[in-house]
Scaffold this active site. Sequence first.
Site, PDB file in Angstrom:
ATOM      1  N   CYS A  38       0.842  -1.201   0.000  1.00 50.08           N
ATOM      2  CA  CYS A  38       0.000   0.000   0.000  1.00 50.08           C
ATOM      3  C   CYS A  38       0.878   1.252   0.000  1.00 50.08           C
ATOM      4  CB  CYS A  38      -0.926  -0.002   1.216  1.00 50.08           C
ATOM      5  SG  CYS A  38      -1.960   1.462   1.316  1.00 50.08           S
TER       6      CYS A  38
ATOM      7  N   CYS B 244      -0.372   4.127   2.131  1.00 49.14           N
ATOM      8  CA  CYS B 244      -0.136   3.958   3.572  1.00 49.14           C
ATOM      9  C   CYS B 244       1.323   4.223   3.933  1.00 49.14           C
ATOM     10  CB  CYS B 244      -0.443   2.523   4.034  1.00 49.14           C
ATOM     11  SG  CYS B 244      -1.913   1.790   3.353  1.00 49.14           S
ATOM     12  N   ASP B 245       2.228   3.688   3.154  1.00 46.79           N
ATOM     13  CA  ASP B 245       3.629   3.628   3.575  1.00 46.79           C
ATOM     14  C   ASP B 245       4.591   4.487   2.756  1.00 46.79           C
ATOM     15  OD1 ASP B 245       2.894   1.796   5.540  1.00 46.79           O
ATOM     16  OD2 ASP B 245       3.103   0.100   4.188  1.00 46.79           O
TER      17      ASP B 245
END
Length: 317
Positions: A139, A142-143
Amino acid sequence: MNTTQNEKVRCLIIGSGPAGYTAAIYASRANLSPVLYEGIQPGGQLTTTTEVENFPGYPEGVTGTELMEDLRKQAARFGADIRVGIATETDLSAAPYKVTIDGEKVIETETLIISTGATAKYLGLPDEQKYAGMGVSACATCDGFFYRKKVVAVVGGGDTACEEALYLSSLAKQVYLIVRKPYLRASKVMQERVLNTPNITVLFEHNTIGLFGEDGVEGAHLVKRMGEPDEEKVDIAIDGFFLAIGHTPNSKIFKPWVETDEVGYIKTVPGTPKTRVPGVFAAGDVADPHYRQAITAAGSGCAAAIEAERYLSEIGK
Ligand code: NDP
């Protein structure tokens, strides 16, 4: 199915990601006495990420595990009955709907909220496990932030991979897009954007066979034109390795009853969590091929609980 000892409930929620817990918060507060089964991965996909910095309300960020624990506590506080168990079979042919838990217990429910999520696909390399949370992610949204001014690789040639590569290109110094075919499967517009972004290098006809690094990912072992006479081994130095080869929505046991698209995402009435079965709703990633964010999942869980409440009052239950 054995129907002699069935437990009867008004609202059953399957899945414990942001969609399931948010549905449980709203359904409890609306006195639907919801029962929630946590499923295979309690807390859902977020428990596999580290820091979550884009969920509104946490100015300093929060770990995925803490966020899910907070949502769980909030649902429990209003009386949601949260249980360990996996839905293994369903019969949604007529209300009350029957859901079998762990192959044994049958729950009869007036309303069902399906929030079973989607599972990111991995290549299946042992190194993906070895470096989980240490440079391997599925992701970028997300990261990606942790890779500012670093070098990353994205695997995949579809729209998701292109989107992730573009997102990362605004943060990272250099992005490799590792594509196994000699062309991208993504839509033309996404292909053009990727090919016109100076810090994205597309490695066509490359397969990843391993990762290396001391305390985290430092590089990937690739093979160009694998299996061909001119096959060539190539190593690239990277700090992050992102998988974007698709997701599998966890919709299998609901498929005979609700409508799904060709990938398996549950189709809902546009703009609502309603499936084609009255009183059965789908929320979060299992019904969302587009956004797949914790906050959008939470929003759709809220909508599903509100719809469940309305449906119950319409049918007088
Ligand atoms: P797709 O199935 O479209 O693409 C998956 C990609 O991963 C393909 O390029 C595929 O390669 C590659 N792949 C699969 N398995 C492997 C493997 N083992 N090794 C290497 N590469 C692999 O998935 P997406 O998640 O990209 O998209 C899913 C759906 O969502 C699509 O319909 C897409 O259009 C849509 N979508 C739309 C967006 C938008 O409109 N903005 C954004 C994101 C998704 P190959 O081509 O060789 O099979």
